[in-house]
Design a protein around this motif. Structure first.
Motif, PDB file in Angstrom:
ATOM      1  N   ILE A  33      -2.545   6.856  -3.007  1.00  0.00           N
ATOM      2  CA  ILE A  33      -3.454   7.362  -3.884  1.00  0.00           C
ATOM      3  C   ILE A  33      -3.548   8.937  -4.058  1.00  0.00           C
ATOM      4  O   ILE A  33      -3.838   9.422  -3.013  1.00  0.00           O
ATOM      5  CB  ILE A  33      -5.010   7.001  -3.800  1.00  0.00           C
ATOM      6  N   GLN A  34      -3.221   9.603  -5.257  1.00  0.00           N
ATOM      7  CA  GLN A  34      -3.494  10.924  -5.177  1.00  0.00           C
ATOM      8  C   GLN A  34      -4.880  11.550  -4.764  1.00  0.00           C
ATOM      9  O   GLN A  34      -5.895  11.154  -5.165  1.00  0.00           O
ATOM     10  CB  GLN A  34      -3.177  11.152  -6.735  1.00  0.00           C
ATOM     11  N   ASN A  35      -4.786  12.277  -3.913  1.00  0.00           N
ATOM     12  CA  ASN A  35      -5.917  12.733  -3.039  1.00  0.00           C
ATOM     13  C   ASN A  35      -7.224  13.209  -3.844  1.00  0.00           C
ATOM     14  O   ASN A  35      -8.390  13.322  -3.521  1.00  0.00           O
ATOM     15  CB  ASN A  35      -5.602  13.589  -2.018  1.00  0.00           C
ATOM     16  N   ASP A  36      -6.832  13.770  -5.132  1.00  0.00           N
ATOM     17  CA  ASP A  36      -7.899  14.388  -6.051  1.00  0.00           C
ATOM     18  C   ASP A  36      -8.126  13.584  -7.223  1.00  0.00           C
ATOM     19  O   ASP A  36      -8.940  13.816  -8.045  1.00  0.00           O
ATOM     20  CB  ASP A  36      -7.603  15.735  -6.351  1.00  0.00           C
ATOM     21  N   TYR A  37      -7.546  12.186  -7.207  1.00  0.00           N
ATOM     22  CA  TYR A  37      -7.683  11.032  -8.286  1.00  0.00           C
ATOM     23  C   TYR A  37      -8.835  10.425  -7.851  1.00  0.00           C
ATOM     24  O   TYR A  37      -9.103   9.803  -6.848  1.00  0.00           O
ATOM     25  CB  TYR A  37      -6.559  10.288  -8.434  1.00  0.00           C
ATOM     26  N   LYS A  38      -9.801  10.289  -9.106  1.00  0.00           N
ATOM     27  CA  LYS A  38     -10.965   9.382  -8.895  1.00  0.00           C
ATOM     28  C   LYS A  38     -10.828   8.058  -9.188  1.00  0.00           C
ATOM     29  O   LYS A  38     -10.264   7.654 -10.423  1.00  0.00           O
ATOM     30  CB  LYS A  38     -12.125   9.846  -9.872  1.00  0.00           C
ATOM     31  N   ILE A  39     -10.978   7.288  -8.160  1.00  0.00           N
ATOM     32  CA  ILE A  39     -10.946   5.775  -8.595  1.00  0.00           C
ATOM     33  C   ILE A  39     -11.961   4.881  -8.125  1.00  0.00           C
ATOM     34  O   ILE A  39     -12.990   5.238  -7.285  1.00  0.00           O
ATOM     35  CB  ILE A  39      -9.653   5.109  -7.641  1.00  0.00           C
ATOM     36  N   ASN A  65      -0.725  13.696  -1.343  1.00  0.00           N
ATOM     37  CA  ASN A  65      -0.779  14.493  -2.452  1.00  0.00           C
ATOM     38  C   ASN A  65       0.829  14.395  -3.228  1.00  0.00           C
ATOM     39  O   ASN A  65       1.858  14.995  -2.509  1.00  0.00           O
ATOM     40  CB  ASN A  65      -0.815  15.818  -2.116  1.00  0.00           C
ATOM     41  N   ASN A 108       3.708  13.226 -10.712  1.00  0.00           N
ATOM     42  CA  ASN A 108       2.382  13.074 -11.656  1.00  0.00           C
ATOM     43  C   ASN A 108       1.923  11.583 -11.338  1.00  0.00           C
ATOM     44  O   ASN A 108       0.847  11.431 -12.088  1.00  0.00           O
ATOM     45  CB  ASN A 108       2.515  13.192 -13.221  1.00  0.00           C
ATOM     46  N   LYS A 129      -0.487   8.948  -9.638  1.00  0.00           N
ATOM     47  CA  LYS A 129      -1.997   8.939  -9.259  1.00  0.00           C
ATOM     48  C   LYS A 129      -1.929   7.794  -8.263  1.00  0.00           C
ATOM     49  O   LYS A 129      -2.786   7.791  -7.568  1.00  0.00           O
ATOM     50  CB  LYS A 129      -3.013   8.667 -10.581  1.00  0.00           C
ATOM     51  N   LEU A 130      -1.337   6.514  -8.635  1.00  0.00           N
ATOM     52  CA  LEU A 130      -1.659   5.494  -7.779  1.00  0.00           C
ATOM     53  C   LEU A 130      -0.425   4.933  -7.716  1.00  0.00           C
ATOM     54  O   LEU A 130       0.445   4.425  -8.735  1.00  0.00           O
ATOM     55  CB  LEU A 130      -2.688   4.714  -8.490  1.00  0.00           C
ATOM     56  N   ARG A 139       2.264  15.478  -5.561  1.00  0.00           N
ATOM     57  CA  ARG A 139       2.832  16.893  -6.068  1.00  0.00           C
ATOM     58  C   ARG A 139       3.500  17.618  -4.857  1.00  0.00           C
ATOM     59  O   ARG A 139       4.560  18.390  -4.977  1.00  0.00           O
ATOM     60  CB  ARG A 139       1.905  17.748  -6.546  1.00  0.00           C
TER      61      ARG A 139
END
Length: 97
Positions: free
Chosen positions: A12-18, A38, A71, A73-74, A40
């Motif tokens: 999971i992208q560390n700054d993505y809200k799930i 991350n 890009n 996110k998950l 990126r």
């Protein structure tokens, strides 16, 4: 005798809200490991994903991904490992990609 192993992971992208309920669903129903990454920073994340696949496949799969979109996110991964004597040899021409 045979060995069957199924592993699931969620990167999971560390700054993505799930939603926590979604994560709980994946954990409860699929027994998935979670890792915040991350995407990126592929120099750090790409080897981490491939190390997971290498470990879970007992060294048979060295590269789960050759490349990925930064890009993302998950990323949900499933690895099924089966070590058994087959009753029939499957010709590669019979397998659809």
């Amino acid at each position: 005798p045979y060995l069957l192993s199924i592993s699931n992971a969620a990167f999971i992208q560390n700054d993505y809200k799930i939603k926590k309920s979604y994560l709980n669903n994946i954990a409860d129903n699929h027994k998935a490991e979670f890792q915040l990454v991350n995407f990126r920073n592929s120099e750090a994340t790409h080897p981490l994903i491939n190390e997971w696949g290498n470990k879970e496949s007992k060294g048979l799969i060295k590269n789960v991904l050759s490349t990925y979109d930064p890009n993302i996110k998950l990323l949900l991964l499933n690895l099924t490992f089966c070590d058994a004597k087959w009753q029939k040899v499957i010709d590669k021409s019979e397998v659809k990609n």
